[in-house]
Design a protein around this motif. Structure first.
Motif, mmCIF file in Angstrom:
data_model
loop_
_atom_site.group_PDB
_atom_site.id
_atom_site.type_symbol
_atom_site.label_atom_id
_atom_site.label_comp_id
_atom_site.label_asym_id
_atom_site.label_seq_id
_atom_site.Cartn_x
_atom_site.Cartn_y
_atom_site.Cartn_z
ATOM 1 N N TYR A 192 -44.840 12.004 -11.152
ATOM 2 C CA TYR A 192 -43.008 12.048 -10.901
ATOM 3 C C TYR A 192 -43.273 13.497 -10.284
ATOM 4 O O TYR A 192 -43.957 15.361 -11.381
ATOM 5 N N ARG A 193 -42.609 14.572 -9.719
ATOM 6 C CA ARG A 193 -42.690 15.484 -8.939
ATOM 7 C C ARG A 193 -40.741 15.878 -9.046
ATOM 8 O O ARG A 193 -40.486 14.954 -8.165
ATOM 9 N N GLY A 194 -40.681 16.350 -9.906
ATOM 10 C CA GLY A 194 -38.973 16.600 -9.861
ATOM 11 C C GLY A 194 -38.353 15.064 -11.138
ATOM 12 O O GLY A 194 -39.242 14.580 -11.684
ATOM 13 N N LYS A 195 -37.537 14.324 -10.452
ATOM 14 C CA LYS A 195 -37.029 13.256 -10.704
ATOM 15 C C LYS A 195 -37.709 11.349 -9.541
ATOM 16 O O LYS A 195 -37.744 10.335 -9.955
ATOM 17 N N ARG A 196 -38.274 12.047 -9.236
ATOM 18 C CA ARG A 196 -38.988 11.286 -8.200
ATOM 19 C C ARG A 196 -40.651 10.829 -8.623
ATOM 20 O O ARG A 196 -41.453 11.807 -8.717
ATOM 21 N N ALA A 197 -40.481 9.714 -8.134
ATOM 22 C CA ALA A 197 -42.279 9.144 -8.513
ATOM 23 C C ALA A 197 -43.134 9.107 -6.727
ATOM 24 O O ALA A 197 -42.122 8.960 -5.939
ATOM 25 N N ARG A 198 -44.238 9.663 -7.134
ATOM 26 C CA ARG A 198 -44.910 10.610 -5.824
ATOM 27 C C ARG A 198 -46.015 9.268 -5.894
ATOM 28 O O ARG A 198 -46.472 8.790 -7.176
ATOM 29 N N PHE A 199 -46.539 8.805 -5.015
ATOM 30 C CA PHE A 199 -47.763 8.134 -5.106
ATOM 31 C C PHE A 199 -49.031 8.465 -4.399
ATOM 32 O O PHE A 199 -49.070 10.010 -2.815
ATOM 33 N N LEU A 200 -49.938 9.530 -5.074
ATOM 34 C CA LEU A 200 -50.732 10.655 -4.353
ATOM 35 C C LEU A 200 -52.137 9.851 -3.842
ATOM 36 O O LEU A 200 -52.504 8.749 -5.041
ATOM 37 N N ARG A 201 -52.893 10.432 -3.419
ATOM 38 C CA ARG A 201 -54.466 10.190 -3.228
ATOM 39 C C ARG A 201 -55.140 11.690 -3.630
ATOM 40 O O ARG A 201 -54.945 12.544 -2.433
ATOM 41 N N VAL A 202 -56.077 11.341 -4.354
ATOM 42 C CA VAL A 202 -56.795 12.525 -4.635
ATOM 43 C C VAL A 202 -58.497 12.615 -4.203
ATOM 44 O O VAL A 202 -58.962 12.211 -4.753
ATOM 45 N N GLU A 203 -58.834 13.801 -3.819
ATOM 46 C CA GLU A 203 -60.130 13.883 -3.818
ATOM 47 C C GLU A 203 -60.327 14.008 -4.626
ATOM 48 O O GLU A 203 -60.583 15.036 -5.451
ATOM 49 N N PRO A 204 -61.775 13.241 -5.307
ATOM 50 C CA PRO A 204 -62.552 13.554 -6.330
ATOM 51 C C PRO A 204 -63.645 14.782 -6.800
ATOM 52 O O PRO A 204 -63.595 15.031 -7.560
ATOM 53 N N ASN A 205 -63.918 15.464 -5.524
ATOM 54 C CA ASN A 205 -64.862 16.400 -6.050
ATOM 55 C C ASN A 205 -64.515 17.614 -5.481
ATOM 56 O O ASN A 205 -64.338 19.138 -6.538
ATOM 57 N N THR A 206 -62.833 17.584 -5.134
ATOM 58 C CA THR A 206 -61.927 18.997 -5.225
ATOM 59 C C THR A 206 -60.636 19.102 -5.937
ATOM 60 O O THR A 206 -60.416 20.004 -6.185
ATOM 61 N N GLY A 207 -60.356 17.704 -5.630
ATOM 62 C CA GLY A 207 -59.187 17.996 -6.721
ATOM 63 C C GLY A 207 -57.750 18.086 -5.723
ATOM 64 O O GLY A 207 -56.628 18.085 -5.866
ATOM 65 N N TRP A 208 -57.562 18.075 -4.677
ATOM 66 C CA TRP A 208 -56.844 18.049 -3.292
ATOM 67 C C TRP A 208 -56.828 17.162 -2.759
ATOM 68 O O TRP A 208 -56.899 15.561 -3.152
ATOM 69 N N VAL A 209 -55.165 17.544 -2.849
ATOM 70 C CA VAL A 209 -54.326 16.075 -2.477
ATOM 71 C C VAL A 209 -54.161 15.458 -1.388
ATOM 72 O O VAL A 209 -53.791 16.597 -0.339
ATOM 73 N N LEU A 210 -54.849 14.701 -0.716
ATOM 74 C CA LEU A 210 -55.008 14.506 0.384
ATOM 75 C C LEU A 210 -53.577 13.641 1.124
ATOM 76 O O LEU A 210 -53.915 13.635 2.178
ATOM 77 N N SER A 211 -52.967 12.797 0.092
ATOM 78 C CA SER A 211 -51.489 12.024 0.952
ATOM 79 C C SER A 211 -50.820 12.649 -0.564
ATOM 80 O O SER A 211 -51.300 12.274 -1.698
ATOM 81 N N ASP A 212 -49.121 12.066 -0.176
ATOM 82 C CA ASP A 212 -48.541 12.866 -1.087
ATOM 83 C C ASP A 212 -47.095 12.189 -0.509
ATOM 84 O O ASP A 212 -46.156 12.313 0.699
ATOM 85 N N ARG A 213 -46.621 10.746 -1.344
ATOM 86 C CA ARG A 213 -46.420 9.782 -0.355
ATOM 87 C C ARG A 213 -44.776 9.174 -1.893
ATOM 88 O O ARG A 213 -45.160 9.487 -2.550
ATOM 89 N N PRO A 214 -43.712 9.056 -1.212
ATOM 90 C CA PRO A 214 -42.994 8.255 -1.769
ATOM 91 C C PRO A 214 -43.236 6.838 -3.205
ATOM 92 O O PRO A 214 -43.984 5.684 -2.070
ATOM 93 N N ALA A 215 -43.517 6.892 -3.738
ATOM 94 C CA ALA A 215 -43.827 5.533 -5.313
ATOM 95 C C ALA A 215 -43.291 4.571 -4.358
ATOM 96 O O ALA A 215 -43.728 3.200 -4.278
ATOM 97 N N ASP A 216 -41.805 4.482 -4.006
ATOM 98 C CA ASP A 216 -40.752 3.662 -3.846
ATOM 99 C C ASP A 216 -41.044 2.679 -2.923
ATOM 100 O O ASP A 216 -40.208 2.194 -2.172
#
Length: 108
Positions: free
Chosen positions: A81-105
């Motif tokens: 969650y970011r604020g009150k909205r659920a987010r679907f994230l794709r995260v690069e495992p070696n750096t921790g960078w967020v590659l994508s951030d979309r609404p989970a719904d």
């Protein structure tokens, strides 16, 4: 002038040899330029960040609570969650960078 005429082609030729030309997919249609099965293991590499480090970085970016975290296709799939909205994230495992951030719904 003849010395320069002899050196210039050598410089141009050696420069051309050190800059490889990428393959042309039109000529080699079965080539996969940006993808490799090697990159998509079932578990993170030995150089990957610890799960706790990834969670901490995401919390630092304002994603909390983290409700789901699975390793799929070489990346972390995270629902947080970011604020009150659920987010679907794709995260690069070696750096921790967020590659994508979309609404989970699914809404944008």
């Amino acid at each position: 002038m003849s010395l320069l005429a002899g050196i210039l082609p050598s410089i141009l030729l050696s420069g051309g040899l050190t800059m490889p030309i990428p393959p042309d997919p039109a000529i080699e249609p079965n080539i996969n330029l940006y993808d490799s099965e090697d990159l998509y293991g079932e578990e993170p590499d030995v150089i990957a960040l610890e799960v706790s480090t990834i969670r901490s970085r995401l919390r630092g970016l304002g994603y909390h609570p983290i409700t789901s975290m699975e390793f799929e296709n070489g990346r972390w799939s995270v629902i947080a969650y970011r604020g009150k909205r659920a987010r679907f994230l794709r995260v690069e495992p070696n750096t921790g960078w967020v590659l994508s951030d979309r609404p989970a719904d699914g809404r944008h």
